[in-house]
Design a protein around this motif. Structure first.
Motif, short mmCIF file in Angstrom:
data_model
loop_
_atom_site.label_atom_id
_atom_site.label_comp_id
_atom_site.label_asym_id
_atom_site.label_seq_id
_atom_site.Cartn_x
_atom_site.Cartn_y
_atom_site.Cartn_z
N VAL A 1 0.81 -0.84 0.22
CA VAL A 1 0.14 0.09 0.19
C VAL A 1 0.70 1.12 -0.02
CG1 VAL A 1 -1.77 1.23 1.11
CG2 VAL A 1 -2.13 -0.86 0.99
N ALA A 2 1.83 1.20 1.14
CA ALA A 2 3.03 2.26 0.17
C ALA A 2 3.72 2.96 -0.43
CB ALA A 2 3.60 1.99 1.88
N TYR A 3 4.36 2.16 -1.02
CA TYR A 3 4.85 2.07 -2.59
C TYR A 3 3.95 1.57 -3.48
CZ TYR A 3 7.79 2.83 0.99
OH TYR A 3 8.71 3.45 2.15
N HIS B 1 1.50 0.31 -4.82
CA HIS B 1 -0.27 0.73 -5.03
C HIS B 1 -0.02 2.15 -5.84
CE1 HIS B 1 -3.95 1.02 -4.54
NE2 HIS B 1 -4.04 1.46 -3.69
N ARG B 2 1.48 2.45 -5.06
CA ARG B 2 1.18 4.58 -5.64
C ARG B 2 2.35 4.59 -6.77
NH1 ARG B 2 1.89 7.31 -0.41
NH2 ARG B 2 4.29 6.63 -0.09
N GLY B 3 2.80 3.31 -7.52
CA GLY B 3 3.48 3.64 -8.43
C GLY B 3 5.34 3.81 -7.80
N GLN B 4 5.82 4.30 -7.09
CA GLN B 4 6.52 3.80 -6.59
C GLN B 4 7.52 2.87 -6.52
OE1 GLN B 4 6.16 6.43 -3.03
NE2 GLN B 4 5.56 8.01 -4.21
N THR C 1 4.21 -6.07 -7.56
CA THR C 1 3.37 -5.79 -8.78
C THR C 1 2.97 -6.43 -9.83
OG1 THR C 1 4.47 -3.78 -8.78
CG2 THR C 1 3.93 -4.09 -11.26
#
Length: 64
Positions: A22-24, A26-29, A42
């Motif tokens: 959720v922290a990385y 999921h946000r595209g980082q 991913t």
């Protein structure tokens, strides 16, 4: 007692993986210290089945 301890450790590991996703990714980082983990998360997320938007909608006259 050993079984309970092992299950609790497994629960903590799964919770940590969910928080990392959720922290990385999921946000595209990218995950800072483990880019391989972000790539694996991913790939798994891309394979997960998704619901169609049309199936989520409530027909007129039903529901709230």
């Amino acid at each position: 007692m050993l079984t309970i301890s092992l299950v609790m450790v497994l629960i903590l590991v799964v919770a940590g993986l969910v928080m990392t996703f959720v922290a990385y990714p999921h946000r595209g980082q990218q995950v800072p210290q483990a880019p391989w983990l972000g790539a694996a998360m991913t790939r798994v997320a891309e394979r997960a089945p998704l619901l169609d938007r049309e199936q989520d909608e409530v027909p007129a006259g039903r529901g709230r």
